[in-house]
Write a protein that holds these residues in place. Structure first.
Motif, mmCIF file in Angstrom:
data_model
loop_
_atom_site.group_PDB
_atom_site.id
_atom_site.type_symbol
_atom_site.label_atom_id
_atom_site.label_comp_id
_atom_site.label_asym_id
_atom_site.label_seq_id
_atom_site.Cartn_x
_atom_site.Cartn_y
_atom_site.Cartn_z
ATOM 1 N N ARG A 112 0.850 -1.195 0.000
ATOM 2 C CA ARG A 112 0.000 0.000 0.000
ATOM 3 C C ARG A 112 0.883 1.241 0.000
ATOM 4 O O ARG A 112 1.733 1.402 0.886
ATOM 5 N N LEU A 113 0.679 2.083 -0.975
ATOM 6 C CA LEU A 113 1.322 3.395 -0.986
ATOM 7 C C LEU A 113 0.505 4.271 -0.046
ATOM 8 O O LEU A 113 -0.723 4.342 -0.176
ATOM 9 N N MET A 114 1.145 4.893 0.906
ATOM 10 C CA MET A 114 0.440 5.682 1.913
ATOM 11 C C MET A 114 0.250 7.107 1.403
ATOM 12 O O MET A 114 1.218 7.862 1.274
ATOM 13 N N SER A 115 -0.989 7.458 1.090
ATOM 14 C CA SER A 115 -1.266 8.771 0.491
ATOM 15 C C SER A 115 -0.892 9.917 1.432
ATOM 16 O O SER A 115 -0.512 10.992 0.968
ATOM 17 N N GLU A 116 -0.967 9.688 2.747
ATOM 18 C CA GLU A 116 -0.574 10.735 3.697
ATOM 19 C C GLU A 116 0.910 11.061 3.536
ATOM 20 O O GLU A 116 1.315 12.220 3.603
ATOM 21 N N SER A 117 1.697 10.046 3.306
ATOM 22 C CA SER A 117 3.130 10.225 3.101
ATOM 23 C C SER A 117 3.407 10.960 1.790
ATOM 24 O O SER A 117 4.288 11.808 1.714
ATOM 25 N N LEU A 118 2.635 10.624 0.763
ATOM 26 C CA LEU A 118 2.765 11.297 -0.532
ATOM 27 C C LEU A 118 2.417 12.782 -0.401
ATOM 28 O O LEU A 118 3.137 13.649 -0.899
ATOM 29 N N ALA A 119 1.333 13.079 0.301
ATOM 30 C CA ALA A 119 0.928 14.471 0.516
ATOM 31 C C ALA A 119 1.992 15.237 1.292
ATOM 32 O O ALA A 119 2.289 16.399 0.984
ATOM 33 N N LYS A 120 2.589 14.588 2.278
ATOM 34 C CA LYS A 120 3.630 15.232 3.067
ATOM 35 C C LYS A 120 4.901 15.466 2.241
ATOM 36 O O LYS A 120 5.514 16.531 2.319
ATOM 37 N N ALA A 121 5.282 14.481 1.431
ATOM 38 C CA ALA A 121 6.499 14.602 0.622
ATOM 39 C C ALA A 121 6.411 15.772 -0.354
ATOM 40 O O ALA A 121 7.404 16.448 -0.622
ATOM 41 N N TYR A 122 5.225 16.019 -0.874
ATOM 42 C CA TYR A 122 5.034 17.104 -1.846
ATOM 43 C C TYR A 122 4.445 18.356 -1.216
ATOM 44 O O TYR A 122 4.235 19.349 -1.910
ATOM 45 N N ASN A 123 4.159 18.281 0.079
ATOM 46 C CA ASN A 123 3.522 19.400 0.773
ATOM 47 C C ASN A 123 2.270 19.837 0.012
ATOM 48 O O ASN A 123 2.092 21.011 -0.289
ATOM 49 N N ASP A 124 1.432 18.848 -0.320
ATOM 50 C CA ASP A 124 0.269 19.100 -1.171
ATOM 51 C C ASP A 124 -0.887 18.181 -0.738
ATOM 52 O O ASP A 124 -0.858 16.977 -0.963
ATOM 53 N N GLU A 125 -1.892 18.765 -0.127
ATOM 54 C CA GLU A 125 -3.041 18.025 0.398
ATOM 55 C C GLU A 125 -3.873 17.349 -0.697
ATOM 56 O O GLU A 125 -4.654 16.450 -0.416
ATOM 57 N N ARG A 126 -3.723 17.780 -1.938
ATOM 58 C CA ARG A 126 -4.504 17.177 -3.024
ATOM 59 C C ARG A 126 -4.220 15.680 -3.160
ATOM 60 O O ARG A 126 -5.090 14.925 -3.583
ATOM 61 N N PHE A 127 -3.025 15.243 -2.769
ATOM 62 C CA PHE A 127 -2.698 13.831 -2.878
ATOM 63 C C PHE A 127 -3.510 12.965 -1.919
ATOM 64 O O PHE A 127 -3.574 11.755 -2.085
ATOM 65 N N LEU A 128 -4.168 13.584 -0.948
ATOM 66 C CA LEU A 128 -5.057 12.844 -0.050
ATOM 67 C C LEU A 128 -6.348 12.442 -0.763
ATOM 68 O O LEU A 128 -7.117 11.624 -0.256
ATOM 69 N N GLN A 129 -6.592 13.003 -1.933
ATOM 70 C CA GLN A 129 -7.795 12.703 -2.706
ATOM 71 C C GLN A 129 -7.615 11.514 -3.646
ATOM 72 O O GLN A 129 -8.484 11.231 -4.462
ATOM 73 N N LEU A 130 -6.487 10.822 -3.545
ATOM 74 C CA LEU A 130 -6.255 9.650 -4.387
ATOM 75 C C LEU A 130 -7.017 8.441 -3.842
ATOM 76 O O LEU A 130 -7.106 8.238 -2.634
ATOM 77 N N GLU A 131 -7.546 7.659 -4.759
ATOM 78 C CA GLU A 131 -8.275 6.452 -4.403
ATOM 79 C C GLU A 131 -7.705 5.297 -5.223
ATOM 80 O O GLU A 131 -7.619 5.383 -6.450
ATOM 81 N N LEU A 132 -7.297 4.249 -4.552
ATOM 82 C CA LEU A 132 -6.716 3.086 -5.221
ATOM 83 C C LEU A 132 -7.760 2.405 -6.091
ATOM 84 O O LEU A 132 -8.854 2.100 -5.633
ATOM 85 N N THR A 133 -7.423 2.177 -7.373
ATOM 86 C CA THR A 133 -8.346 1.497 -8.280
ATOM 87 C C THR A 133 -7.832 0.124 -8.709
ATOM 88 O O THR A 133 -8.595 -0.690 -9.205
ATOM 89 N N GLY A 134 -6.551 -0.106 -8.534
ATOM 90 C CA GLY A 134 -5.994 -1.405 -8.887
ATOM 91 C C GLY A 134 -4.534 -1.500 -8.493
ATOM 92 O O GLY A 134 -3.874 -0.481 -8.303
ATOM 93 N N TRP A 135 -4.042 -2.721 -8.348
ATOM 94 C CA TRP A 135 -2.649 -2.909 -7.982
ATOM 95 C C TRP A 135 -2.192 -4.276 -8.467
ATOM 96 O O TRP A 135 -2.998 -5.138 -8.817
ATOM 97 N N GLY A 136 -0.883 -4.446 -8.493
ATOM 98 C CA GLY A 136 -0.338 -5.732 -8.882
ATOM 99 C C GLY A 136 1.136 -5.840 -8.533
ATOM 100 O O GLY A 136 1.807 -4.845 -8.287
ATOM 101 N N LEU A 137 1.608 -7.070 -8.510
ATOM 102 C CA LEU A 137 3.020 -7.373 -8.278
ATOM 103 C C LEU A 137 3.506 -8.149 -9.493
ATOM 104 O O LEU A 137 2.787 -8.967 -10.051
#
Length: 84
Positions: A51-76
């Motif tokens: 799981r990519l943690m969206s809170e961490s992404l928002a913090k890394a970019y200092n941009d709250e918009r990244f909190l609006q991401l919703e996982l639609t699919g994933w794979g390994l």
């Protein structure tokens, strides 16, 4: 080595129309030296989920918009998308 893939959409459709989506993509494309938290889940020593943690992404970019991401699919995968 495993490659982790994930796809996201925005929770608020208006973000596609108001330029937020393109702006966020540009931030990601221009990334350098950013660290984002990814939680890995193992079962009997084998990677089963991540799981990519969206809170961490928002913090890394200092941009709250990244909190609006919703996982639609994933794979390994064993291969990079660049080699597939």
């Amino acid at each position: 080595m495993k490659y982790c893939y994930s796809s996201f959409s925005l929770k608020k459709p208006e973000m596609y129309e108001n330029g937020d989506f393109e702006s966020m993509l540009n931030l990601l494309r221009a990334s350098e030296n950013k660290t984002v938290l990814v939680k890995l889940k193992y079962k009997k020593g084998i990677l089963k989920d991540f799981r990519l943690m969206s809170e961490s992404l928002a913090k890394a970019y200092n941009d709250e918009r990244f909190l609006q991401l919703e996982l639609t699919g994933w794979g390994l995968n064993e291969k990079s998308c660049k080699t597939i």
